[in-house]
Design a protein around this motif. Structure first.
Motif, PDB file in Angstrom:
ATOM      1  N   ASN A  72       0.869  -1.178   0.000  1.00 13.01           N
ATOM      2  CA  ASN A  72       0.000   0.000   0.000  1.00 13.01           C
ATOM      3  C   ASN A  72       0.904   1.226   0.000  1.00 13.01           C
ATOM      4  OD1 ASN A  72      -2.466  -1.483   0.303  1.00 13.01           O
ATOM      5  ND2 ASN A  72      -1.983  -1.724   2.478  1.00 13.01           N
ATOM      6  N   HIS A  73       0.934   1.955  -1.089  1.00 13.26           N
ATOM      7  CA  HIS A  73       1.743   3.169  -1.198  1.00 13.26           C
ATOM      8  C   HIS A  73       0.838   4.348  -0.845  1.00 13.26           C
ATOM      9  CE1 HIS A  73       5.094   1.141  -3.219  1.00 13.26           C
ATOM     10  NE2 HIS A  73       4.149   0.398  -3.786  1.00 13.26           N
ATOM     11  N   PHE A  74       1.017   4.903   0.348  1.00 11.33           N
ATOM     12  CA  PHE A  74       0.187   6.009   0.809  1.00 11.33           C
ATOM     13  C   PHE A  74       0.845   7.340   0.477  1.00 11.33           C
ATOM     14  CE2 PHE A  74      -1.227   2.586   3.642  1.00 11.33           C
ATOM     15  CZ  PHE A  74      -2.593   2.687   3.468  1.00 11.33           C
ATOM     16  N   PHE A  75       0.013   8.346   0.206  1.00  7.37           N
ATOM     17  CA  PHE A  75       0.499   9.701  -0.005  1.00  7.37           C
ATOM     18  C   PHE A  75      -0.548  10.685   0.477  1.00  7.37           C
ATOM     19  CE2 PHE A  75      -1.702   8.449  -3.833  1.00  7.37           C
ATOM     20  CZ  PHE A  75      -2.400   9.574  -4.248  1.00  7.37           C
ATOM     21  N   CYS A  76      -0.095  11.893   0.808  1.00  7.53           N
ATOM     22  CA  CYS A  76      -0.994  12.954   1.258  1.00  7.53           C
ATOM     23  C   CYS A  76      -1.719  13.517   0.044  1.00  7.53           C
ATOM     24  CB  CYS A  76      -0.188  14.048   1.949  1.00  7.53           C
ATOM     25  SG  CYS A  76      -1.187  15.499   2.388  1.00  7.53           S
ATOM     26  N   ILE A  81       3.189  14.168  -0.721  1.00  9.40           N
ATOM     27  CA  ILE A  81       4.314  13.447  -0.120  1.00  9.40           C
ATOM     28  C   ILE A  81       3.874  12.058   0.335  1.00  9.40           C
ATOM     29  CG2 ILE A  81       5.941  13.441   1.840  1.00  9.40           C
ATOM     30  CD1 ILE A  81       6.626  15.448  -0.409  1.00  9.40           C
ATOM     31  N   SER A  82       4.769  11.088   0.128  1.00  7.78           N
ATOM     32  CA  SER A  82       4.520   9.700   0.538  1.00  7.78           C
ATOM     33  C   SER A  82       5.205   9.455   1.882  1.00  7.78           C
ATOM     34  CB  SER A  82       5.086   8.734  -0.509  1.00  7.78           C
ATOM     35  OG  SER A  82       4.497   8.959  -1.755  1.00  7.78           O
ATOM     36  N   PRO A  83       4.470   9.499   2.981  1.00 13.46           N
ATOM     37  CA  PRO A  83       5.104   9.380   4.292  1.00 13.46           C
ATOM     38  C   PRO A  83       5.502   7.954   4.681  1.00 13.46           C
ATOM     39  CG  PRO A  83       2.754   9.683   4.555  1.00 13.46           C
ATOM     40  CD  PRO A  83       3.044   9.799   3.084  1.00 13.46           C
TER      41      PRO A  83
END
Length: 128
Positions: A72-76, A81-83
């Motif tokens: 799971n590639h999360f980003f804002c 930004i991908s934290p």
């Protein structure tokens, strides 16, 4: 063994804030897969269990998955930004340390950490 410490981190705009606890961070990883090369992030060398990570602002997270959808590639959704990423699943024959739900942190988001001074290992994610 060093004493674990709690690190604070956030995306660029601060909508997503998180803390995690681990040994002192002295290294990071870069990956050569298609998404990591484009993101250009230095990720944590280790995975963190969900019990070691606290996230605030989850409503600002967007999710991207590709390929086998094991990560799971999360980003804002505000600043992009991908934290961090989390493990969605592991293949049946996988023998590594990651477990579903584990986190890998973008070390560039960690406050008061000089990412460019870390020992950076490049991993061959392209081959996975």
């Amino acid at each position: 063994m060093t004493t674990p410490r709690t690190y604070s981190a956030s995306c660029h705009c601060g909508a997503i804030r998180f803390t995690f606890t681990c040994e002192e961070i002295t290294s990071g990883r870069r990956c050569n897969c298609s998404i990591c090369i484009r993101k250009g992030t230095v990720m944590s060398s280790n995975y963190f269990s969900p019990s070691d990570v606290e996230v605030e602002g989850q409503e600002h997270l967007a999710l991207y998955q590709f390929g086998d959808k094991n990560v799971n590639h999360f980003f804002c959704h505000t600043c992009g930004i991908s934290p961090f990423s989390t493990v969605a699943s592991v293949p049946p024959d996988y023998q590594g340390p990651a477990r579903p739900g584990d986190y890998r942190v973008n070390l560039g988001c960690v406050h008061d950490l000089d990412v460019l001074s870390l020992d950076i290992q490049v991993i061959n994610g392209k081959a996975l």
